[in-house]
Scaffold this motif. Structure first.
Motif, PDB file in Angstrom:
ATOM      1  N   TYR A   1      -4.422   5.083   8.555  1.00 48.99           N
ATOM      2  CA  TYR A   1      -4.525   3.872   7.749  1.00 48.99           C
ATOM      3  C   TYR A   1      -3.740   2.720   8.376  1.00 48.99           C
ATOM      4  O   TYR A   1      -4.179   1.563   8.366  1.00 48.99           O
TER       5      TYR A   1
ATOM      6  N   LEU B   1     -12.507   4.343   4.012  1.00 50.81           N
ATOM      7  CA  LEU B   1     -11.833   3.477   4.981  1.00 50.81           C
ATOM      8  C   LEU B   1     -11.794   2.060   4.441  1.00 50.81           C
ATOM      9  O   LEU B   1     -12.838   1.479   4.113  1.00 50.81           O
TER      10      LEU B   1
ATOM     11  N   ASN C   1       1.239   5.047   0.987  1.00 50.87           N
ATOM     12  CA  ASN C   1       0.601   5.616   2.180  1.00 50.87           C
ATOM     13  C   ASN C   1       0.930   7.085   2.419  1.00 50.87           C
ATOM     14  O   ASN C   1       1.021   7.525   3.551  1.00 50.87           O
TER      15      ASN C   1
ATOM     16  N   TYR D   1      -1.928   5.795  -2.560  1.00 52.13           N
ATOM     17  CA  TYR D   1      -2.536   6.755  -1.633  1.00 52.13           C
ATOM     18  C   TYR D   1      -3.347   7.792  -2.401  1.00 52.13           C
ATOM     19  O   TYR D   1      -4.409   8.209  -1.958  1.00 52.13           O
TER      20      TYR D   1
ATOM     21  N   ARG E   1       0.822  -1.200   0.000  1.00 49.47           N
ATOM     22  CA  ARG E   1       0.000   0.000   0.000  1.00 49.47           C
ATOM     23  C   ARG E   1       0.864   1.262   0.000  1.00 49.47           C
ATOM     24  O   ARG E   1       1.725   1.419   0.865  1.00 49.47           O
TER      25      ARG E   1
END
Length: 536
Positions: free
Chosen positions: A58, A527, A39, A264, A37
């Motif tokens: 996160y 989310l 971020n 992101y 991911r």
């Protein structure tokens, strides 16, 4: 060095074991599932009671489990609390904790942990910027302001599995607040043993689906599946790698190279290309937040010159910003509360319905009235923003508008995330700062409370209006939904009239999501905890 050494030793040991086990048939281990991911910025801190940014949140959604948790689809489901109830007037909530809830070190999570943690948030010694978040709890404001000791805070353990919270008054949004990191339980034993270093790998004890394995500044944060988590059997992904990536264009390149599964953001400079070439992987959706600039109301000329503030606000062409600069589905913003706020009507000023030419004409009139421009003082404005190509383009665009319409001399100042947060929160920025606020729950209070004069550093501009404070405070004492809404709407109109901020647009969520990711669901709060995802 230590990590490389341990890996080398493990490889060597594996070779020796293989050599000595030739007579034993090999059984292939199940392949590890790893999610990569992007971020955003380097985390400010992983202490959930001290962090303030989205990048930190996160990671914390994976490391912790709140009393309630977001399911990745826009719903809240039971988390550390398997059930809860309230008294008749909604002022006392009782949470029944899971019997099988454990910390990542295998010790049980108890109601005493929640009492300790919530007291820690409001204890002035913690210096939590989110202490105000728990002011709905009885004595929360008094404790955080040092007027009462933390043991007078309205929380207690009725027994090891029963956590009771007494509120100042009916708070209809209370349960929905509890997904937020400021309400997480932290491990007291680890904090007392390690102090501020309790958040380091090896020290960090958490109660969520994952636990911290590595944290390498400007490189990555690695979390691995927590075997003690009560729902570990349903957590599909074994390891999640979070990569801080302030250079959003470089992040897109890593995604295209297969190094990232989720980004992101999407760089505004590449949005047209993405729409043409990778539209299937681009996930754009409404997002419950407002992007804005904040003038420093603790300093002159901004503190006392409302005409000057309004001139800058009117000179911003928001439609051009969303159509030509961002191009990611945002909506122009003239007010503070975003679409999707429950039981609320947005308060839109009259000039929102003017043409841009009318707004600019009024801006020129006001800047002259304020004593600036031709024949007056030179208008010089510095805009502070955190390092990001997207924020830079937005700042350049607004600066160009101020220069063209008002003849302002605008300078841009970008800072790395942690430095930027300190400068912004301490109100050390010279003139105007970039800001954004993402709602933690869908109630108007979560936005309006941010501009109360008594919330401290979180107040974006240092706005201080006793009448605004009174309206928000009175509204949150009311159980009557209609009367409460009327007061909150009055408060928003007042802060718009005071030009406490310059709203630019309402957010859209914008991620690149790989085809190998399973379970991604667009939702208003954007989310997506890793526990509810899977990878092919």
């Amino acid at each position: 060095m230590k990590t490389l050494f341990n890996r080398a030793r493990a490889i060597a040991l594996g070779a020796l074991l293989a050599a000595g086990s030739l007579a034993v048939s090999a059984v292939p281990a199940e392949a590890q599932k790893i999610l990569h991911r992007g971020n955003g910025s380097e985390p400010e801190t992983l202490d959930p009671h001290k962090s303030t940014g989205v990048p930190e949140s996160y990671i914390q959604y994976d490391l912790f489990e709140g009393l309630v948790v977001p399911d990745g689809k826009g719903n809240l489901i039971p988390g550390a609390a398997e059930s809860w109830s309230s008294n008749a007037d909604g002022t006392v909530f009782t949470f029944k904790l899971r019997k099988n809830a454990k910390w990542s070190d295998g010790t049980p999570v108890t109601a005493d942990d929640w009492v300790y943690s919530w007291r820690r948030v409001v204890d002035p010694k913690t210096m939590s910027k989110y202490a105000w978040y728990l002011w709905p709890v009885k004595n929360g404001e008094a404790v955080s302001n040092g007027k009462l000791p933390p043991d007078q805070f309205g929380v207690r353990a009725l027994d090891p599995l029963t956590f009771e919270v007494t509120l100042e008054g009916p708070t209809p949004y209370f349960v929905s607040m509890l997904q937020h990191h400021a309400t997480y339980a932290v491990n007291r034993a680890s904090i007392e043993k390690h102090g501020d270093e309790f958040i380091r790998p090896g020290n960090y004890v958490t109660n969520g689906p994952y636990m911290l394995a590595e944290a390498v500044p400007q490189s990555h944060i690695k979390v691995v599946k927590n075997p003690h988590f009560h729902d570990a059997a349903n957590v599909k992904i074994d390891t999640v790698m979070f990569y801080p990536t302030e250079n959003i264009e470089a992040e897109l390149k890593r995604f295209r190279a297969g190094e990232l599964d989720i980004t992101y953001e999407i760089p505004v400079s590449q949005m047209d290309w993405v729409r043409q070439n990778m539209a299937k992987q681009a996930r754009l959706a409404p997002y419950f937040g407002t992007y804005f600039f904040a003038p420093n109301l603790t300093k002159e000329p901004w503190k006392s010159n409302k005409d000057l503030r309004l001139a800058l606000n009117l000179a911003i062409d928001r439609q051009t910003l969303v159509d030509k600069i961002n191009k990611r589905g945002e909506q122009p913003a003239y007010s503070w509360l975003p679409p999707g706020t429950e039981n609320y009507t947005q308060q839109v000023p009259e000039y929102a319905n003017w043409t841009q030419e009318q707004r600019e004409a009024k801006a020129k009139e006001l800047v002259k009235k304020a004593g600036y421009g031709p024949g007056g003082k030179p208008l010089e404005v510095e805009v502070l923003f955190n390092t990001s190509e997207n924020h830079r383009k937005m700042a350049i665009a607004v600066a160009s508008m101020w220069q063209k319409v008002l003849g302002a001399k605008v300078t841009l100042n970008n800072q790395e995330w942690k430095v930027f947060l300190s400068t912004r929160d301490e109100k050390k920025f010279k003139d105007v700062v970039r800001h954004g606020w993402i709602g933690d729950y869908l109630d108007a209070n979560n936005f309006l409370a941010l501009f109360r004069s008594d919330v401290g550093k979180q107040n974006p501009s240092g706005y201080n209006n006793p009448e605004f404070d009174r309206l928000v405070s009175e509204a949150n004492k009311l159980a009557d939904v209609e009367k409460r809404r009327a007061l909150l709407q009055q408060a928003e109109r007042l802060m718009i009239e005071d030009v406490a901020f310059f709203p630019l647009h309402f957010y859209s969520s914008r991620h690149m999501v790989s085809d190998r990711v399973i379970g991604w669901g667009d939702n208003l709060q954007d989310l997506h905890p890793s526990r509810f995802l899977d990878v092919k």
